[in-house]
Design a protein around this motif. Structure first.
Motif, PDB file in Angstrom:
ATOM      1  N   GLY A 106       0.820  -1.215   0.000  1.00 38.42           N
ATOM      2  CA  GLY A 106       0.000   0.000   0.000  1.00 38.42           C
ATOM      3  C   GLY A 106       0.848   1.257   0.000  1.00 38.42           C
ATOM      4  O   GLY A 106       0.515   2.235   0.686  1.00 38.42           O
ATOM      5  N   ALA A 107       1.910   1.274  -0.770  1.00 41.85           N
ATOM      6  CA  ALA A 107       2.848   2.405  -0.766  1.00 41.85           C
ATOM      7  C   ALA A 107       2.221   3.648  -1.374  1.00 41.85           C
ATOM      8  O   ALA A 107       1.802   3.614  -2.537  1.00 41.85           O
ATOM      9  CB  ALA A 107       4.110   2.030  -1.541  1.00 41.85           C
ATOM     10  N   PRO A 108       2.135   4.758  -0.631  1.00 46.82           N
ATOM     11  CA  PRO A 108       1.659   6.013  -1.233  1.00 46.82           C
ATOM     12  C   PRO A 108       2.614   6.461  -2.343  1.00 46.82           C
ATOM     13  O   PRO A 108       3.835   6.420  -2.181  1.00 46.82           O
ATOM     14  CB  PRO A 108       1.662   6.999  -0.056  1.00 46.82           C
ATOM     15  CG  PRO A 108       1.616   6.134   1.167  1.00 46.82           C
ATOM     16  CD  PRO A 108       2.377   4.891   0.814  1.00 46.82           C
ATOM     17  N   VAL A 109       2.063   6.859  -3.474  1.00 49.69           N
ATOM     18  CA  VAL A 109       2.882   7.217  -4.631  1.00 49.69           C
ATOM     19  C   VAL A 109       3.845   8.348  -4.287  1.00 49.69           C
ATOM     20  O   VAL A 109       5.031   8.303  -4.610  1.00 49.69           O
ATOM     21  CB  VAL A 109       1.979   7.603  -5.820  1.00 49.69           C
ATOM     22  CG1 VAL A 109       2.821   8.076  -6.998  1.00 49.69           C
ATOM     23  CG2 VAL A 109       1.106   6.419  -6.230  1.00 49.69           C
ATOM     24  N   TYR A 147      -2.946   5.042 -12.055  1.00 43.54           N
ATOM     25  CA  TYR A 147      -2.402   5.594 -10.829  1.00 43.54           C
ATOM     26  C   TYR A 147      -1.899   6.995 -11.142  1.00 43.54           C
ATOM     27  O   TYR A 147      -1.409   7.260 -12.232  1.00 43.54           O
ATOM     28  CB  TYR A 147      -1.224   4.772 -10.294  1.00 43.54           C
ATOM     29  CG  TYR A 147      -1.619   3.397  -9.802  1.00 43.54           C
ATOM     30  CD1 TYR A 147      -2.204   3.236  -8.561  1.00 43.54           C
ATOM     31  CD2 TYR A 147      -1.372   2.278 -10.574  1.00 43.54           C
ATOM     32  CE1 TYR A 147      -2.536   1.960  -8.108  1.00 43.54           C
ATOM     33  CE2 TYR A 147      -1.701   1.007 -10.130  1.00 43.54           C
ATOM     34  CZ  TYR A 147      -2.297   0.868  -8.895  1.00 43.54           C
ATOM     35  OH  TYR A 147      -2.621  -0.381  -8.453  1.00 43.54           O
ATOM     36  N   HIS A 148      -2.001   7.897 -10.161  1.00 42.52           N
ATOM     37  CA  HIS A 148      -1.396   9.224 -10.296  1.00 42.52           C
ATOM     38  C   HIS A 148       0.053   9.120  -9.922  1.00 42.52           C
ATOM     39  O   HIS A 148       0.415   8.422  -8.997  1.00 42.52           O
ATOM     40  CB  HIS A 148      -2.086  10.230  -9.380  1.00 42.52           C
ATOM     41  CG  HIS A 148      -3.425  10.669  -9.919  1.00 42.52           C
ATOM     42  ND1 HIS A 148      -3.637  10.923 -11.248  1.00 42.52           N
ATOM     43  CD2 HIS A 148      -4.608  10.885  -9.287  1.00 42.52           C
ATOM     44  CE1 HIS A 148      -4.905  11.325 -11.422  1.00 42.52           C
ATOM     45  NE2 HIS A 148      -5.505  11.295 -10.249  1.00 42.52           N
ATOM     46  N   THR A 203      -3.932   6.586  -5.427  1.00 45.37           N
ATOM     47  CA  THR A 203      -2.767   7.307  -4.908  1.00 45.37           C
ATOM     48  C   THR A 203      -1.805   6.377  -4.182  1.00 45.37           C
ATOM     49  O   THR A 203      -0.831   6.836  -3.608  1.00 45.37           O
ATOM     50  CB  THR A 203      -3.214   8.411  -3.939  1.00 45.37           C
ATOM     51  OG1 THR A 203      -3.950   7.831  -2.855  1.00 45.37           O
ATOM     52  CG2 THR A 203      -4.083   9.437  -4.650  1.00 45.37           C
ATOM     53  N   ARG A 204      -2.091   5.074  -4.204  1.00 45.45           N
ATOM     54  CA  ARG A 204      -1.211   4.103  -3.554  1.00 45.45           C
ATOM     55  C   ARG A 204      -1.015   2.897  -4.467  1.00 45.45           C
ATOM     56  O   ARG A 204      -1.934   2.496  -5.195  1.00 45.45           O
ATOM     57  CB  ARG A 204      -1.788   3.638  -2.217  1.00 45.45           C
ATOM     58  CG  ARG A 204      -1.797   4.715  -1.130  1.00 45.45           C
ATOM     59  CD  ARG A 204      -2.052   4.095   0.230  1.00 45.45           C
ATOM     60  NE  ARG A 204      -3.391   3.538   0.346  1.00 45.45           N
ATOM     61  CZ  ARG A 204      -3.772   2.698   1.306  1.00 45.45           C
ATOM     62  NH1 ARG A 204      -2.902   2.311   2.232  1.00 45.45           N
ATOM     63  NH2 ARG A 204      -5.000   2.245   1.347  1.00 45.45           N
ATOM     64  N   TYR A 205       0.186   2.329  -4.417  1.00 44.43           N
ATOM     65  CA  TYR A 205       0.479   1.096  -5.126  1.00 44.43           C
ATOM     66  C   TYR A 205       0.221  -0.095  -4.211  1.00 44.43           C
ATOM     67  O   TYR A 205       0.509  -0.031  -3.011  1.00 44.43           O
ATOM     68  CB  TYR A 205       1.944   1.057  -5.561  1.00 44.43           C
ATOM     69  CG  TYR A 205       2.329   2.099  -6.584  1.00 44.43           C
ATOM     70  CD1 TYR A 205       1.701   2.148  -7.823  1.00 44.43           C
ATOM     71  CD2 TYR A 205       3.339   3.017  -6.316  1.00 44.43           C
ATOM     72  CE1 TYR A 205       2.062   3.099  -8.770  1.00 44.43           C
ATOM     73  CE2 TYR A 205       3.715   3.960  -7.255  1.00 44.43           C
ATOM     74  CZ  TYR A 205       3.075   3.996  -8.484  1.00 44.43           C
ATOM     75  OH  TYR A 205       3.439   4.931  -9.405  1.00 44.43           O
ATOM     76  N   PRO A 206      -0.284  -1.202  -4.736  1.00 38.43           N
ATOM     77  CA  PRO A 206      -0.499  -2.373  -3.886  1.00 38.43           C
ATOM     78  C   PRO A 206       0.789  -2.895  -3.255  1.00 38.43           C
ATOM     79  O   PRO A 206       0.823  -3.212  -2.071  1.00 38.43           O
ATOM     80  CB  PRO A 206      -1.097  -3.405  -4.856  1.00 38.43           C
ATOM     81  CG  PRO A 206      -1.707  -2.590  -5.940  1.00 38.43           C
ATOM     82  CD  PRO A 206      -0.827  -1.385  -6.092  1.00 38.43           C
ATOM     83  N   LEU A 250       6.627   7.184  -1.942  1.00 36.75           N
ATOM     84  CA  LEU A 250       7.564   6.305  -2.632  1.00 36.75           C
ATOM     85  C   LEU A 250       8.595   7.113  -3.409  1.00 36.75           C
ATOM     86  O   LEU A 250       9.805   6.886  -3.290  1.00 36.75           O
ATOM     87  CB  LEU A 250       6.815   5.358  -3.567  1.00 36.75           C
ATOM     88  CG  LEU A 250       7.701   4.532  -4.510  1.00 36.75           C
ATOM     89  CD1 LEU A 250       8.596   3.590  -3.730  1.00 36.75           C
ATOM     90  CD2 LEU A 250       6.850   3.761  -5.524  1.00 36.75           C
ATOM     91  N   HIS A 251       8.142   8.057  -4.207  1.00 40.17           N
ATOM     92  CA  HIS A 251       9.078   8.798  -5.055  1.00 40.17           C
ATOM     93  C   HIS A 251       9.953   9.749  -4.240  1.00 40.17           C
ATOM     94  O   HIS A 251      11.114   9.978  -4.600  1.00 40.17           O
ATOM     95  CB  HIS A 251       8.313   9.534  -6.146  1.00 40.17           C
ATOM     96  CG  HIS A 251       7.770   8.604  -7.205  1.00 40.17           C
ATOM     97  ND1 HIS A 251       8.549   8.106  -8.216  1.00 40.17           N
ATOM     98  CD2 HIS A 251       6.542   8.055  -7.362  1.00 40.17           C
ATOM     99  CE1 HIS A 251       7.821   7.312  -8.981  1.00 40.17           C
ATOM    100  NE2 HIS A 251       6.594   7.257  -8.478  1.00 40.17           N
ATOM    101  N   GLN A 252       9.426  10.279  -3.150  1.00 37.33           N
ATOM    102  CA  GLN A 252      10.293  11.064  -2.274  1.00 37.33           C
ATOM    103  C   GLN A 252      11.394  10.193  -1.680  1.00 37.33           C
ATOM    104  O   GLN A 252      12.548  10.621  -1.561  1.00 37.33           O
ATOM    105  CB  GLN A 252       9.457  11.708  -1.162  1.00 37.33           C
ATOM    106  CG  GLN A 252       8.603  12.877  -1.622  1.00 37.33           C
ATOM    107  CD  GLN A 252       7.776  13.473  -0.500  1.00 37.33           C
ATOM    108  OE1 GLN A 252       7.648  12.869   0.576  1.00 37.33           O
ATOM    109  NE2 GLN A 252       7.215  14.653  -0.728  1.00 37.33           N
TER     110      GLN A 252
END
Length: 309
Positions: free
Chosen positions: A99-102, A308-309, A150-153, A105-107
């Motif tokens: 459930g990683a928030p996008v 996904y955004h 806004t989250r990846y599984p 994750l990128h930050q």
């Protein structure tokens, strides 16, 4: 009875006629050569396109990736079981981020390797180097809502042990990040890998792109998996001449389908008909085909686009 003959007054007119005929002949030769170049007349030579008309070649840098992560084929993918295979030639740390928030994750990925390993979102496990091993990941089902999300599984991160980073070159890979989609009722697109990122020692973050390889699926040597060689075996030939090994990947469509001789004769991809803006080499002409298999690190299955955004 009169006589006919040339006088000095007629000579300028004769020279003008001769000059006009010569100019017409030269124009005809130039026209025929141009028609041959663009493929209207004649077979042409192997290098028919003038250099100025060839698509530009991009110089690509080969990067060694010490890790591999792939999903096992023909195995169901769900929150209760994600069957994967992992290998590494170096000591590394691994973490699964469910459930990683996008945004988070990128930050995290834009940080340095020590910052990634110290992230509060990740619980890393230490691992020694090993050959390919089967790894099963699982979690409680997540409610991520309808797309756009806004989250990846699931995000799987493999990062080098910091004790092995003192002698790294700036372009060496220090982390492999894999984003996995898991199908559910609200987003029924097929499960699979939707993105992979490389983190390099110099801090650069790259998104791995697929190459779509033309060719028949054949026998694959035991040390090269189908995923790493583009899904083809020994028959990886140019889709135009069908005689020379393919060696050119086209951009922006990323179809690897042409040899060095056929590329200069085309301005559109023979697979999708999109204009060729540039290209890069996936093998040198004197390299054996086994090297081509090792150079291609993505398979030719076209992944679906996920919302996904």
């Amino acid at each position: 009875m009169g006589t006919t003959g040339l006088t000095l007054a007629d000579l300028p007119n004769i020279f003008i006629m001769i000059g006009a005929l010569v100019a017409l002949f030269v124009m005809l030769v130039i026209l025929l050569r141009n028609m041959e170049v663009i493929g209207i007349v004649g077979e042409g030579r192997d290098d028919t396109w003038p250099r100025a008309m060839q698509p530009p070649r991009l110089l690509m840098q080969r990067v060694h990736i010490p890790f591999t992560f792939k999903l096992q084929e023909n195995k169901p993918i769900g929150y209760s079981s994600v069957s994967s295979s992992i290998s590494s030639t170096v000591r590394y740390w691994s973490a699964s981020w469910w459930g990683a928030p996008v945004r988070d994750l990128h930050q995290t990925l834009w940080g340095t390797l020590p910052e990634i390993l110290a992230s509060k979102h990740l619980d890393f496990t230490k691992n020694p180097p090993h050959d390919e091993q089967d790894v099963k990941l699982s979690s409680e089902p997540l409610q991520l809502g309808p797309p756009p999300r806004t989250r990846y599984p699931l995000v799987v991160i493999l990062a080098r042990d910091q004790r092995d980073t003192s002698e790294l070159r700036p372009d060496d890979t220090v982390a492999l990040i894999t984003v996995v989609h898991i199908r559910d009722d609200q987003c029924p697109l097929p499960s699979g890998i939707i993105a992979q990122y490389l983190k390099q020692a110099n801090g650069h973050l790259s998104c791995l792109k697929q190459l779509y390889v033309s060719g028949e699926v054949g026998d694959v040597s035991s040390d090269v998996s189908p995923e790493s060689c583009g899904g083809f075996g020994r028959e990886a030939l140019c889709c135009v001449c069908a005689s020379a090994p393919l060696s050119r990947a086209l951009l922006p469509c990323r179809h690897a389908c042409l040899c060095a001789r056929c590329l200069p004769k085309l301005d559109k991809c023979p697979i999708c008909r999109s204009p060729i803006s540039s290209y890069f080499c996936i093998r040198n002409e004197d390299e054996p085909l086994s090297d081509l298999k090792q150079n291609l690190t993505t398979n030719r299955r076209i992944l679906n686009l996920f919302h996904y955004h």
